[in-house]
Structure formats: C-alpha cells, structure tokens
Design an enzyme around this catalytic site. Structure first.
Site, PDB file in Angstrom:
ATOM      1  N   CYS A 107       0.800  -1.695  -0.171  1.00 43.05           N
ATOM      2  CA  CYS A 107       0.152  -0.053  -0.047  1.00 43.05           C
ATOM      3  C   CYS A 107       1.081   1.256   0.101  1.00 43.05           C
ATOM      4  CB  CYS A 107      -1.182  -0.286   1.117  1.00 43.05           C
ATOM      5  SG  CYS A 107      -2.428   1.567   0.550  1.00 43.05           S
ATOM      6  N   HIS A 210      -3.296  -5.409  -0.045  1.00 47.20           N
ATOM      7  CA  HIS A 210      -3.634  -6.078   1.665  1.00 47.20           C
ATOM      8  C   HIS A 210      -3.805  -7.106   1.343  1.00 47.20           C
ATOM      9  CE1 HIS A 210      -2.676  -1.812   3.661  1.00 47.20           C
ATOM     10  NE2 HIS A 210      -3.558  -1.214   3.020  1.00 47.20           N
ATOM     11  N   GLU A 212      -1.893  -8.829   3.509  1.00 41.55           N
ATOM     12  CA  GLU A 212      -1.920  -9.128   4.716  1.00 41.55           C
ATOM     13  C   GLU A 212      -3.222 -10.048   5.305  1.00 41.55           C
ATOM     14  OE1 GLU A 212      -1.724  -6.605   3.515  1.00 41.55           O
ATOM     15  OE2 GLU A 212      -2.136  -5.042   5.515  1.00 41.55           O
TER      16      GLU A 212
END
Ligand code: MN
Length: 237
Positions: A107, A210, A212
C-alpha cells in the site's frame, strides 16, 4: 535460522507512540520468518547497519507521503503526513535495493518504493485520474472489491497463476510515473497501477492492496508472503 524481516511502522505524534496492525507480523510468522518492528531513525550509518543484518524489508501501509519527496507542492486532496517516517523509509529501502535484499512493499509501501527509486505518485486519485474506481472501499478489510490484471511474465503471475485476481483497496494515492528499474505488473481496470516489481529479477515486489488482511479467507494471498520469506531465507545462508 529463520530470516529476519524488518517491518516499518507508523508513528502517532500526538500520543508519542509507534503502531502497526498485527496482520503484517502474523503473515510473516505464519511463513516462518522472524518479524522485527523497526522504529524510525535518521542516522545514515545505522540505516546501513540495519540493512546489513536484515534479510528482508516489509514496508507497511499508512498515511500519505509528503509530495516534497517527488518534487510537488501539496494538492487539496493530500492527507495526513508522517515526516520522520517518510525520510526513514526512503533511506532504508534505497539501502536494501542497493545491497539487493528482498523487499515487500504494501500500500503506502509501494508508493515509498517507487518514490525512493525515482518515480512519483498521484496525490489523490479522485482529483487527478479520470473516472477512477472506488479505491477506498467501505467493505470489510479482508473482502476483495476490485479486479487487477496481472502481467504474464511477472513474479505475481507465478505467485497467483491467474491473469486476473480480485483484491481489497484502501488507498486514495497510487503510483503515477514508474521509477527506472521497476515494472508495473498489475493494473486495475481504471488504469491505476496496483503492483511493481524489480526489472532485474531480485525479489522486490510492491502491491497496492493489503494481502496481509486477505490470506485467512483467500490462501492464494499468503503466497506473496511465502515467496518473500523464501527469498529472504536465501540471504540468511
Ligand atoms: Mn485499488
């Protein structure tokens, strides 16, 4: 020895504290790397030492990058700045690129990576791009809301083995002019660049989404972290 992965973090000036969402270190730990959270420092000699002992660097997400770092004045859509963090991350990622160690940039991270390597970013997509998609989603963090098309001959293509994937989106800025030495390897349907990779084949990967926050629901996203930790492990001997 598991590889040491440094993760940059945000700084809350008013509260005088560092912070980082747990998702990043959880993903690294899940892939058997050791996650170390790195506070911002501004000493060149120490930055070199830190890049010497790390096997990989993860640039995490966060606020906006000060446009002074790519030679622009702030536009009205520009947001919260973290001046010390900008300087620290730019210096550290430059050093990691110089010594050719693996970098995963997420990001804000992909924007820092591009700026550090000599590119620039859109300060605000709404203001600067014609008919942008909704890149600041209001759906849950794990939920993918837009598509990205992946370049066939790229690391991402190997990681996903699909031409098109769906990703989440929490950004109002994005890579504009790609820096020398980097390639755009994923693009959204409005033309916004969603991933960058090194041209020289080393593990340097930046993604605008993202992963994660996604891998617990979509295990294909964990492969980004697996590939990163594997590349870092090769540097740990
Ligand atoms: Mn997006």
């Amino acid at each position: 020895m598991p590889p040491l992965i440094g993760i940059t973090c945000a700084y809350d000036d008013a509260e005088s504290r560092y912070y980082l969402r747990r998702y990043y270190s959880d993903a690294i730990l899940r892939c058997k790397g050791i996650a170390i959270i790195l506070p911002a420092i501004q000493q060149e000699a120490l930055t070199k030492k830190i890049s010497g002992f790390l096997q990989g660097l993860l640039l995490s997400g966060g606020g906006d990058v000060d446009p002074v770092h790519f030679g622009e004045e702030p536009r009205t859509g520009s947001g919260t700045l973290e001046p010390d963090r900008d300087l620290w991350e730019i210096a550290l990622v430059r050093e990691m690129l110089r010594v050719k160690k693996p970098v995963l940039a997420i990001c804000r991270g992909v924007q820092i990576l591009n700026i550090a390597a000599g590119g620039n970013i859109y300060q605000d997509l709404q203001e600067e791009v014609r008919e942008p998609l909704k890149h600041l989603q209001e759906a849950p963090r794990w939920y993918p809301t837009h598509r990205v098309d992946i370049e066939p001959d790229s690391m991402l293509a190997q990681i996903f083995s699909q031409r098109t994937i769906r990703v989440n989106s929490f950004h109002h800025q994005a890579v504009k002019k790609v820096a020398p030495g980097l390639n755009a390897t994923a693009v959204a349907r409005d033309g916004v660049i969603e991933a960058l990779e090194s041209c020289d084949g080393g593990f340097v990967l930046g993604v605008q989404w993202h992963p994660e926050c996604m891998w617990e629901k979509d295990t294909s996203q964990l492969e980004i972290f697996r590939s990163f930790v594997r590349a870092a492990k090769l540097k740990s001997g």
